[in-house]
Design a protein around this motif. Structure first.
Motif, PDB file in Angstrom:
ATOM      1  N   LYS A 293       0.537   2.601  -6.172  1.00  0.00           N
ATOM      2  CA  LYS A 293      -0.822   3.307  -6.256  1.00  0.00           C
ATOM      3  C   LYS A 293      -2.001   2.041  -6.388  1.00  0.00           C
ATOM      4  O   LYS A 293      -1.476   1.117  -6.824  1.00  0.00           O
ATOM      5  CB  LYS A 293      -0.696   4.263  -7.507  1.00  0.00           C
ATOM      6  CG  LYS A 293       0.324   5.273  -7.465  1.00  0.00           C
ATOM      7  CD  LYS A 293       0.397   6.071  -8.567  1.00  0.00           C
ATOM      8  CE  LYS A 293       1.552   6.991  -8.625  1.00  0.00           C
ATOM      9  NZ  LYS A 293       1.420   7.610  -9.951  1.00  0.00           N
ATOM     10  N   LYS A 294      -2.988   2.579  -6.350  1.00  0.00           N
ATOM     11  CA  LYS A 294      -4.402   1.672  -6.804  1.00  0.00           C
ATOM     12  C   LYS A 294      -4.341   1.524  -8.311  1.00  0.00           C
ATOM     13  O   LYS A 294      -4.940   0.422  -8.581  1.00  0.00           O
ATOM     14  CB  LYS A 294      -5.537   2.605  -6.074  1.00  0.00           C
ATOM     15  CG  LYS A 294      -5.606   2.689  -4.761  1.00  0.00           C
ATOM     16  CD  LYS A 294      -7.215   3.288  -4.417  1.00  0.00           C
ATOM     17  CE  LYS A 294      -7.172   3.277  -2.799  1.00  0.00           C
ATOM     18  NZ  LYS A 294      -8.619   3.925  -2.459  1.00  0.00           N
ATOM     19  N   THR A 295      -3.808   2.139  -8.916  1.00  0.00           N
ATOM     20  CA  THR A 295      -3.649   1.895 -10.529  1.00  0.00           C
ATOM     21  C   THR A 295      -2.534   0.961 -10.709  1.00  0.00           C
ATOM     22  O   THR A 295      -2.412   0.614 -11.904  1.00  0.00           O
ATOM     23  CB  THR A 295      -3.507   3.196 -11.129  1.00  0.00           C
ATOM     24  OG1 THR A 295      -2.332   4.012 -10.713  1.00  0.00           O
ATOM     25  CG2 THR A 295      -4.479   4.195 -11.071  1.00  0.00           C
ATOM     26  N   GLY A 296      -1.784   0.672  -9.897  1.00  0.00           N
ATOM     27  CA  GLY A 296      -0.658  -0.376 -10.111  1.00  0.00           C
ATOM     28  C   GLY A 296       0.780   0.220 -10.240  1.00  0.00           C
ATOM     29  O   GLY A 296       1.646  -0.513  -9.804  1.00  0.00           O
ATOM     30  N   GLY A 297       1.015   1.373 -10.716  1.00  0.00           N
ATOM     31  CA  GLY A 297       2.180   2.053 -10.595  1.00  0.00           C
ATOM     32  C   GLY A 297       2.859   2.555  -9.259  1.00  0.00           C
ATOM     33  O   GLY A 297       2.021   2.291  -8.288  1.00  0.00           O
TER      34      GLY A 297
ATOM     35  N   TYR B  37       4.558   5.098  -6.343  1.00  0.00           N
ATOM     36  CA  TYR B  37       4.388   6.298  -6.056  1.00  0.00           C
ATOM     37  C   TYR B  37       5.954   6.922  -6.474  1.00  0.00           C
ATOM     38  O   TYR B  37       6.810   6.290  -6.605  1.00  0.00           O
ATOM     39  CB  TYR B  37       4.341   6.651  -4.738  1.00  0.00           C
ATOM     40  CG  TYR B  37       2.986   6.385  -4.082  1.00  0.00           C
ATOM     41  CD1 TYR B  37       1.929   6.970  -4.427  1.00  0.00           C
ATOM     42  CD2 TYR B  37       2.363   5.152  -3.516  1.00  0.00           C
ATOM     43  CE1 TYR B  37       0.731   7.000  -4.201  1.00  0.00           C
ATOM     44  CE2 TYR B  37       1.241   4.804  -3.219  1.00  0.00           C
ATOM     45  CZ  TYR B  37       0.219   5.771  -3.654  1.00  0.00           C
ATOM     46  OH  TYR B  37      -1.048   5.416  -3.094  1.00  0.00           O
TER      47      TYR B  37
ATOM     48  N   LYS C 132       0.705  -1.340   0.090  1.00  0.00           N
ATOM     49  CA  LYS C 132       0.111  -0.068   0.118  1.00  0.00           C
ATOM     50  C   LYS C 132       0.859   1.123   0.010  1.00  0.00           C
ATOM     51  O   LYS C 132       0.351   2.282  -0.779  1.00  0.00           O
ATOM     52  CB  LYS C 132      -0.892   0.090   1.280  1.00  0.00           C
ATOM     53  CG  LYS C 132      -2.147  -1.009   1.203  1.00  0.00           C
ATOM     54  CD  LYS C 132      -2.919  -1.064   2.379  1.00  0.00           C
ATOM     55  CE  LYS C 132      -4.197  -2.189   2.250  1.00  0.00           C
ATOM     56  NZ  LYS C 132      -4.736  -1.952   3.337  1.00  0.00           N
TER      57      LYS C 132
END
Length: 263
Positions: free
Chosen positions: A75-79, A81, A71
């Motif tokens: 990111k929630k999109t997969g990439g 930070y 987490k």
């Protein structure tokens, strides 16, 4: 026995990092140990561990690390930070540097224990090559010191760390080894460096440890009170201070130590 799993949870030993906490502010060090106060959360430690794992970990340990901190890293999109993307770029540059990889080629996360003036110490080395060297990997903001009159080695207490590591290794092996820093910065592009801390600087740092660690161990064990540093940049002393006096305007913004020097 100390292991990779219980190393940080075992508080029966002094460590270089704990000693540096006491050296800066004993009251703050005790408050953190007792779970009474925590500094503002920072990603610095996680980023340092991420770089360390990327450069010295096994494929299995790297997978476990990514799963544990999924987490914080993704990111929630997969990439990833931005800070971790930048860290990956630094790792790639380090991997292309034969000199840096030489000093990261030792045994990783080696644990040893010993005593300094009767106080039990533990160490965990990033890279240890028996009979040759001790090296510590640093992923840091900059090679420039926040204090213009002090280099980063003494400012961040890396000489203290090196002195403790070298002494505990000497006790376990009978050999006094050189201590190196392998450094990559968080700048774009990252600045890279390999630095040996001079033996005479490590000798002086070890004398600082010997002169103070007995007192700090007594504080750690609750035998004597832990002193407040009262420094202006100490978040713990600032947050927990109880005002008891009206000060002269000439001293406004000064630490208690600075006021004492002038009075």
């Amino acid at each position: 026995m100390l292991t990779e799993q219980n190393y940080y949870e075992n508080h029966d030993y002094m460590s270089a990092s704990l000693f540096k906490d006491f050296l800066k502010c004993p009251a703050c060090a005790m408050a953190k140990l007792n779970g009474e106060w925590q500094p503002e959360k920072s990603d610095a430690l996680l980023l340092g561990s991420y770089v360390d794992e990327s450069l010295t970990g096994t494929p299995e340990s790297q997978r476990e690390f990514l799963q544990k901190h999924e987490k914080e890293i993704f990111k929630k999109t997969g990439g990833k930070y931005a800070d971790f993307v930048k860290a990956d770029e630094a790792v790639e540059r380090v991997q292309k540097q034969p000199l840096m990889m030489k000093y990261l080629s030792g045994e990783h996360q080696t644990i040893m224990t010993g005593e300094i003036v009767g106080v039990p110490f533990k160490i965990k080395m990033d890279s240890y090559k028996e009979g040759e060297f001790i090296a510590d990997l640093k992923y840091m903001k900059s090679l420039r010191s926040p204090n213009l009159f002090e280099n980063i080695v003494s400012y961040w207490g890396y000489d203290i760390q090196g002195a403790v590591y070298r002494e505990i290794v000497r006790q376990n092996t009978g050999v006094t080894l050189p201590f190196y820093l392998v450094i990559a910065t968080k700048e774009t592009p990252a600045h890279l460096a390999v630095c040996e801390i001079a033996p005479e600087n490590l000798d002086r740092a070890l004398e600082v440890v010997k002169a103070n660690v007995g007192k700090y161990w007594q504080m750690r064990n609750g035998e004597i009170p832990a002193e407040r540093c009262g420094e202006y940049d100490c978040s713990y002393c600032t947050e927990t201070e109880v005002l008891t006096e009206i000060i002269d305007s000439e001293f406004l913004g000064m630490s208690h130590r600075m006021r004492g020097d002038l009075i």
